[in-house]
Design a protein around this motif. Structure first.
Motif, mmCIF file in Angstrom:
data_model
loop_
_atom_site.group_PDB
_atom_site.id
_atom_site.type_symbol
_atom_site.label_atom_id
_atom_site.label_comp_id
_atom_site.label_asym_id
_atom_site.label_seq_id
_atom_site.Cartn_x
_atom_site.Cartn_y
_atom_site.Cartn_z
ATOM 1 N N THR A 83 -45.878 -12.080 39.100
ATOM 2 C CA THR A 83 -46.926 -12.807 38.464
ATOM 3 C C THR A 83 -46.409 -14.326 37.927
ATOM 4 O O THR A 83 -46.866 -15.503 38.088
ATOM 5 N N GLU A 84 -45.439 -13.653 36.422
ATOM 6 C CA GLU A 84 -44.544 -15.158 35.748
ATOM 7 C C GLU A 84 -44.069 -15.935 36.659
ATOM 8 O O GLU A 84 -44.256 -16.733 36.378
ATOM 9 N N SER A 85 -43.435 -15.458 37.881
ATOM 10 C CA SER A 85 -43.196 -16.519 38.890
ATOM 11 C C SER A 85 -43.431 -17.974 38.845
ATOM 12 O O SER A 85 -43.489 -18.618 39.558
ATOM 13 N N VAL A 86 -44.936 -16.793 39.916
ATOM 14 C CA VAL A 86 -45.959 -17.492 41.148
ATOM 15 C C VAL A 86 -46.442 -18.560 39.626
ATOM 16 O O VAL A 86 -46.529 -19.775 39.877
ATOM 17 N N MET A 87 -46.663 -18.356 38.783
ATOM 18 C CA MET A 87 -46.642 -19.087 37.280
ATOM 19 C C MET A 87 -46.000 -20.287 36.805
ATOM 20 O O MET A 87 -47.123 -21.266 36.865
ATOM 21 N N GLN A 88 -44.964 -19.754 37.030
ATOM 22 C CA GLN A 88 -43.379 -21.058 36.457
ATOM 23 C C GLN A 88 -43.843 -21.748 37.775
ATOM 24 O O GLN A 88 -43.414 -22.695 37.448
ATOM 25 N N GLN A 89 -44.136 -21.584 39.037
ATOM 26 C CA GLN A 89 -43.704 -22.734 39.923
ATOM 27 C C GLN A 89 -44.981 -23.751 40.195
ATOM 28 O O GLN A 89 -44.829 -24.341 40.208
#
Length: 166
Positions: A83-89
């Motif tokens: 989820t963190e990766s998606v939000m970072q994108q």
């Protein structure tokens, strides 16, 4: 701020709390040790509480899309999902918009269109419109193709980050 308001505001209605409890029970049965699933559960609970309290719809749409993507990643056993990766994108897209805008509303919209459609080539998936991946935020970010609803949720998430409320 959404997280803070979800936990500091009045308690959700009994109906919402019951739904949260049922969801937690079902998902715990499915997997009691999966860390990513626990994040999905927490985000789902926060989203339900926020919707119950009338929090800004763009935030709840974004969270709901992330819950759907998280759950689907869990189902397909995608260990690389975060989820963190998606939000970072999504944050990175917003940073690109800010970098090329003149910091006023019309330039933000022009910059968003440039970043979305000219730089990253986000498009509707006209070849495989009914593919379920068109509905998962992580897959739309990866493939640059999606259904109109998910593309709009992504666009609104970036707009919110740069201060536009669509």
């Amino acid at each position: 701020q959404c997280l803070r308001s979800a936990f500091q505001s009045p308690p959700p209605t009994a109906k919402v709390e019951d739904e949260i409890k049922k969801g937690f029970q079902v998902m715990r049965i499915l997997s009691s040790a999966d860390a990513e699933l626990n994040k999905v559960l927490a985000l789902w609970a926060i989203t339900l509480r926020a919707m119950d309290q009338g929090v800004e719809s763009a935030i709840t749409l974004e969270n709901a899309a992330l819950v759907i993507a998280s759950w689907q990643a869990f189902v397909r056993k995608d260990a690389s999902f975060s989820t963190e990766s998606v939000m970072q994108q999504v944050d990175a897209l917003a940073a690109e918009v800010v970098a090329i805008s003149a910091h006023n509303e019309s330039s933000f919209i022009e910059a968003m269109n440039t970043v979305f459609f000219a730089t990253h080539f986000f498009r509707g998936n006209t070849v495989d419109y009914y593919n379920p991946e068109n509905s998962f935020l992580d897959q739309v970010l990866q493939n640059k193709k999606g259904n109109p609803i998910t593309l709009c949720i992504l666009y609104m998430a970036v707009a919110r980050r740069v201060g536009l409320h669509l």
